[in-house]
Motif scaffolding. Structure first.
Motif, short mmCIF file in Angstrom:
data_model
loop_
_atom_site.label_atom_id
_atom_site.label_comp_id
_atom_site.label_asym_id
_atom_site.label_seq_id
_atom_site.Cartn_x
_atom_site.Cartn_y
_atom_site.Cartn_z
N UNK A 171 -0.07 -5.33 -6.24
CA UNK A 171 -0.20 -6.78 -6.18
C UNK A 171 1.11 -7.49 -5.81
N UNK A 172 2.24 -6.86 -6.15
CA UNK A 172 3.52 -7.48 -5.83
C UNK A 172 4.63 -6.42 -5.87
N UNK A 200 4.83 6.87 -5.17
CA UNK A 200 3.49 6.29 -5.35
C UNK A 200 3.52 4.77 -5.19
N UNK A 201 4.51 4.16 -5.83
CA UNK A 201 4.62 2.69 -5.79
C UNK A 201 4.85 2.20 -4.36
N UNK A 202 5.67 2.92 -3.63
CA UNK A 202 5.96 2.52 -2.25
C UNK A 202 4.74 2.72 -1.34
N UNK A 203 3.95 3.74 -1.60
CA UNK A 203 2.75 3.99 -0.79
C UNK A 203 1.64 2.97 -1.04
N UNK A 204 1.59 2.43 -2.24
CA UNK A 204 0.52 1.51 -2.60
C UNK A 204 0.42 0.30 -1.68
N UNK A 205 1.53 -0.15 -1.15
CA UNK A 205 1.51 -1.36 -0.34
C UNK A 205 0.72 -1.19 0.96
N UNK A 206 0.46 0.05 1.34
CA UNK A 206 -0.31 0.30 2.56
C UNK A 206 -1.81 0.40 2.31
N UNK A 207 -2.20 0.34 1.04
CA UNK A 207 -3.62 0.49 0.68
C UNK A 207 -4.40 -0.80 0.97
N UNK A 208 -5.63 -0.66 1.43
CA UNK A 208 -6.43 -1.84 1.74
C UNK A 208 -7.03 -2.53 0.51
#
Length: 161
Positions: free
Chosen positions: A46-47, A82-90
Motif C-alpha cells: 500500500x505504501x 519480498x517488500x520490494x517485489x510487492x510494488x509490482x503486484x496488481x
C-alpha cells in the motif's frame, strides 16, 4: 513535519513487528512457523515508505532467532526482497504471494543448511512448511486484516498517505 511523522511511524512498525515476533516465539522461529507479524508486510504494497520499518522490525525480531546472525542476514534479506517485489503486484492477494515464495525459498534453504537435513528429509518439505506458514500469515490473515483496516478512513489515510 511529514518526514518526522514518517520516521516515527516506521519506528512504531519496526517495534510492533519485533514485539509480535518475539512475543510469539514458539510459532515464529523454526522449520514450522507462522509469524503473525508477517501480515504487516502488506503495508509495503500500500505504501513503499513503510519498507524501512518492516525491514528493521524483521532484523530486530531475528536478534532473538535460534539461528543467530545467519537468520538476521538471510531472513532480513528475504523480507526486504519480498517488500520490494510487492510494488509490482496488481493486487493485494498477488502481493501477498511474494513473501510466501521468497521466504519459502530463502528461509527453507537457510534452515535446511543450518539443520543439515539428512537423506530422509526433504528440502522441498522444509520450503513448503515455511511457505505455508507465510501463506496463512500474509495471504489469509493479512489480506483479511487489511481489507477490514482499509474500511476505516483514518487508518486508510495513515497506511496509504
Amino acid at each position: 513535519m511529514k518526514n518526522i511523522q514518517s520516521l516515527l511511524m516506521n519506528a512504531v512498525i519496526a517495534a510492533v513487528y519485533a514485539v509480535l515476533t518475539i512475543g510469539l516465539s514458539p510459532i515464529s522461529y523454526g522449520p514450522i512457523q507462522v509469524r503473525l507479524s508477517e501480515c504487516m508486510v502488506l503495508l509495503a504494497f500500500y505504501n513503499r515508505k513503510w519498507i524501512p520499518g518492516l525491514t528493521i522490525g524483521c532484523l530486530l525480531a531475528n536478534l532473538n532467532s535460534p539461528f543467530g546472525v545467519t537468520d538476521m542476514v538471510v531472513g532480513t534479506t528475504a523480507t526486504l526482497v519480498s517488500l520490494l517485489l510487492m510494488r509490482f503486484a496488481p493486487n493485494v492477494f498477488t502481493a501477498s504471494l511474494a513473501p510466501v515464495l521468497i521466504n519459502g525459498i530463502f528461509i527453507g534453504l537457510e534452515l535446511a543448511w543450518l539443520s543439515q537435513i539428512g537423506p530422509g528429509d526433504s528440502l522441498a518439505g522444509v520450503m513448503a512448511y515455511i511457505g505455508l506458514g507465510e501463506f496463512v500469515s500474509v495471504s489469509v490473515v493479512g489480506v483479511v486484516l487489511f481489507h477490514v483496516l482499509l474500511k476505516n478512513p483514518v487508518l486508510k489515510k495513515y497506511i496509504m498517505d
